[in-house]
Design a protein around this motif. Sequence first.
Motif, mmCIF file in Angstrom:
data_model
loop_
_atom_site.group_PDB
_atom_site.id
_atom_site.type_symbol
_atom_site.label_atom_id
_atom_site.label_comp_id
_atom_site.label_asym_id
_atom_site.label_seq_id
_atom_site.Cartn_x
_atom_site.Cartn_y
_atom_site.Cartn_z
ATOM 1 N N ALA A 45 0.800 -1.228 0.000
ATOM 2 C CA ALA A 45 0.000 0.000 0.000
ATOM 3 C C ALA A 45 0.832 1.277 0.000
ATOM 4 C CB ALA A 45 -0.953 0.009 1.192
ATOM 5 N N ILE A 46 2.042 1.222 0.545
ATOM 6 C CA ILE A 46 2.791 2.456 0.749
ATOM 7 C C ILE A 46 3.665 2.793 -0.452
ATOM 8 C CG2 ILE A 46 2.832 2.216 3.244
ATOM 9 C CD1 ILE A 46 5.708 1.201 3.000
ATOM 10 N N THR A 47 3.979 4.065 -0.589
ATOM 11 C CA THR A 47 4.951 4.543 -1.569
ATOM 12 C C THR A 47 5.844 5.558 -0.871
ATOM 13 O OG1 THR A 47 3.471 6.329 -2.298
ATOM 14 C CG2 THR A 47 3.370 4.225 -3.507
ATOM 15 N N MET A 100 19.759 -10.349 -1.135
ATOM 16 C CA MET A 100 18.453 -9.756 -0.864
ATOM 17 C C MET A 100 18.319 -8.419 -1.579
ATOM 18 S SD MET A 100 16.488 -7.379 0.933
ATOM 19 C CE MET A 100 17.361 -6.783 2.379
ATOM 20 N N LEU A 101 19.314 -7.559 -1.455
ATOM 21 C CA LEU A 101 19.268 -6.238 -2.079
ATOM 22 C C LEU A 101 19.293 -6.351 -3.604
ATOM 23 C CD1 LEU A 101 21.767 -4.372 0.285
ATOM 24 C CD2 LEU A 101 19.293 -4.037 0.182
ATOM 25 N N ALA A 102 20.226 -7.147 -4.123
ATOM 26 C CA ALA A 102 20.347 -7.280 -5.578
ATOM 27 C C ALA A 102 19.138 -7.981 -6.175
ATOM 28 C CB ALA A 102 21.628 -8.043 -5.926
ATOM 29 N N GLY A 103 18.646 -9.003 -5.489
ATOM 30 C CA GLY A 103 17.509 -9.758 -6.003
ATOM 31 C C GLY A 103 16.269 -8.901 -6.167
ATOM 32 N N VAL A 104 15.957 -8.083 -5.139
ATOM 33 C CA VAL A 104 14.771 -7.232 -5.219
ATOM 34 C C VAL A 104 14.997 -6.094 -6.205
ATOM 35 C CG1 VAL A 104 13.205 -5.733 -3.932
ATOM 36 C CG2 VAL A 104 14.092 -7.808 -2.860
ATOM 37 N N TYR A 105 16.156 -5.470 -6.171
ATOM 38 C CA TYR A 105 16.425 -4.322 -7.039
ATOM 39 C C TYR A 105 16.373 -4.714 -8.513
ATOM 40 C CZ TYR A 105 18.574 -0.113 -8.927
ATOM 41 O OH TYR A 105 18.815 1.035 -9.640
ATOM 42 N N PHE A 106 16.952 -5.878 -8.852
ATOM 43 C CA PHE A 106 16.978 -6.323 -10.248
ATOM 44 C C PHE A 106 15.827 -7.279 -10.574
ATOM 45 C CE2 PHE A 106 21.481 -5.206 -9.460
ATOM 46 C CZ PHE A 106 21.646 -4.281 -10.477
ATOM 47 N N ASP A 167 5.552 -6.800 -4.557
ATOM 48 C CA ASP A 167 5.537 -5.607 -5.409
ATOM 49 C C ASP A 167 5.800 -4.320 -4.626
ATOM 50 O OD1 ASP A 167 4.921 -7.123 -7.702
ATOM 51 O OD2 ASP A 167 2.796 -7.127 -7.156
ATOM 52 N N ILE A 168 6.968 -4.227 -4.017
ATOM 53 C CA ILE A 168 7.334 -2.998 -3.323
ATOM 54 C C ILE A 168 7.402 -1.858 -4.326
ATOM 55 C CG2 ILE A 168 9.127 -1.846 -1.962
ATOM 56 C CD1 ILE A 168 9.959 -4.515 -0.896
ATOM 57 N N SER A 169 6.868 -0.720 -3.953
ATOM 58 C CA SER A 169 6.853 0.434 -4.849
ATOM 59 C C SER A 169 8.281 0.842 -5.221
ATOM 60 C CB SER A 169 6.142 1.612 -4.163
ATOM 61 O OG SER A 169 6.298 2.793 -4.926
ATOM 62 N N VAL A 170 8.469 1.218 -6.485
ATOM 63 C CA VAL A 170 9.785 1.683 -6.921
ATOM 64 C C VAL A 170 10.098 3.066 -6.347
ATOM 65 C CG1 VAL A 170 9.762 0.332 -9.037
ATOM 66 C CG2 VAL A 170 8.779 2.629 -9.047
ATOM 67 N N ASP A 171 9.061 3.761 -5.896
ATOM 68 C CA ASP A 171 9.245 5.067 -5.262
ATOM 69 C C ASP A 171 9.795 4.841 -3.858
ATOM 70 O OD1 ASP A 171 9.184 7.669 -4.428
ATOM 71 O OD2 ASP A 171 6.997 7.807 -4.289
ATOM 72 N N GLY A 172 11.069 5.138 -3.661
ATOM 73 C CA GLY A 172 11.720 4.918 -2.366
ATOM 74 C C GLY A 172 12.268 3.516 -2.199
ATOM 75 N N LEU A 173 12.369 2.755 -3.306
ATOM 76 C CA LEU A 173 12.778 1.355 -3.230
ATOM 77 C C LEU A 173 14.146 1.183 -2.571
ATOM 78 C CD1 LEU A 173 12.376 -1.630 -3.942
ATOM 79 C CD2 LEU A 173 13.400 -1.152 -6.182
ATOM 80 N N ASN A 176 14.322 2.127 1.204
ATOM 81 C CA ASN A 176 13.485 1.197 1.960
ATOM 82 C C ASN A 176 14.150 -0.179 2.069
ATOM 83 O OD1 ASN A 176 11.453 3.053 2.466
ATOM 84 N ND2 ASN A 176 10.228 2.454 0.703
ATOM 85 N N LEU A 177 14.771 -0.616 0.974
ATOM 86 C CA LEU A 177 15.475 -1.899 1.011
ATOM 87 C C LEU A 177 16.670 -1.845 1.958
ATOM 88 C CD1 LEU A 177 15.551 -3.172 -2.691
ATOM 89 C CD2 LEU A 177 14.279 -4.118 -0.755
ATOM 90 N N LEU A 178 17.411 -0.736 1.917
ATOM 91 C CA LEU A 178 18.554 -0.578 2.820
ATOM 92 C C LEU A 178 18.090 -0.566 4.278
ATOM 93 C CD1 LEU A 178 20.658 2.082 0.867
ATOM 94 C CD2 LEU A 178 21.183 -0.352 1.169
ATOM 95 N N ALA A 179 16.958 0.109 4.525
ATOM 96 C CA ALA A 179 16.408 0.149 5.880
ATOM 97 C C ALA A 179 15.977 -1.246 6.320
ATOM 98 C CB ALA A 179 15.225 1.115 5.942
ATOM 99 N N PHE A 180 15.345 -1.981 5.422
ATOM 100 C CA PHE A 180 14.931 -3.351 5.734
ATOM 101 C C PHE A 180 16.145 -4.197 6.083
ATOM 102 C CE2 PHE A 180 13.665 -7.686 4.840
ATOM 103 C CZ PHE A 180 12.361 -7.750 5.323
ATOM 104 N N ASN A 181 17.218 -4.031 5.299
ATOM 105 C CA ASN A 181 18.426 -4.809 5.555
ATOM 106 C C ASN A 181 19.058 -4.441 6.896
ATOM 107 O OD1 ASN A 181 20.337 -6.800 4.317
ATOM 108 N ND2 ASN A 181 21.775 -5.136 4.702
#
Length: 243
Positions: A45-47, A100-106, A167-173, A176-181
């Motif tokens: 839901a978030i962006t 994790m970072l590369a997999g989601v980003y790419f 489907d994490i939003s690409v806005d702030g991806l 947000n991924l770095l924060a998750f990590n």
Amino acid sequence: MPNSHQLSFSRMALAFTLIVLSMLFWADSAWAHAVTQGDKGYIQAITGVHIIPFIYLGAKHMVTGYDHILFLLGVIFFLHGMKQIALYVSLFAIGHSLTMLAGVYFNFGINSYIIDAIIGFSVVYKALDNLGAFKHWFGYQPDTRVATLVFGLLHGFGLASKLIEYDISVDGLVPNLLAFNVGVEVGQLLALASILLVMKYWRASASFARQAYAANIVMMVAGFTLMGLQIAGFVVTELTHLN
């Protein structure tokens, strides 16, 4: 001779190990690396950038991720010096962070059943390694540092595959991924601190060697159980799709 305090912690340590391991026998196969439905809805839901929530989600994933904790327990089971522990935990962290970072980003994932079965195998591998099975069977001891890094990479793919589904939003991806990590690493440190506290007193007991053997046998069985659940889930899913 261990005192009653040490014996009490010895029993607690074995109970702690068995409780964690027993989770695999009643956990649904879809739980592995899963994000709860509430968290899934929030992620979808978030962006924009949401640093604190994603740190929380990452930490929550790690401390409730029984497969991560099982492997981490196996990695540090017979390690004593903090320098050694820091090395192996760092290798595991580097591995799962990269994939994790590369997999989601790419947008590169692996079928969740297959990767979770492999993660189950990582638990089996580490238990066998702790029992000295490879040296006994093959006369050769694989480099445990390399194995820890490789399995860390695979654990990261498990998480990436699940996050891609949401489907994490690409806005702030990226932030947000770095924060998750960061959250994952915080959770890992919390889990590690708890494990080390229990292990400190467990190792001081006279019964540690006997109980350690039993604990690694149970851990190996748990890993095989996780593998079986995931393989069965994969087969059922594929048959369903065929029909």
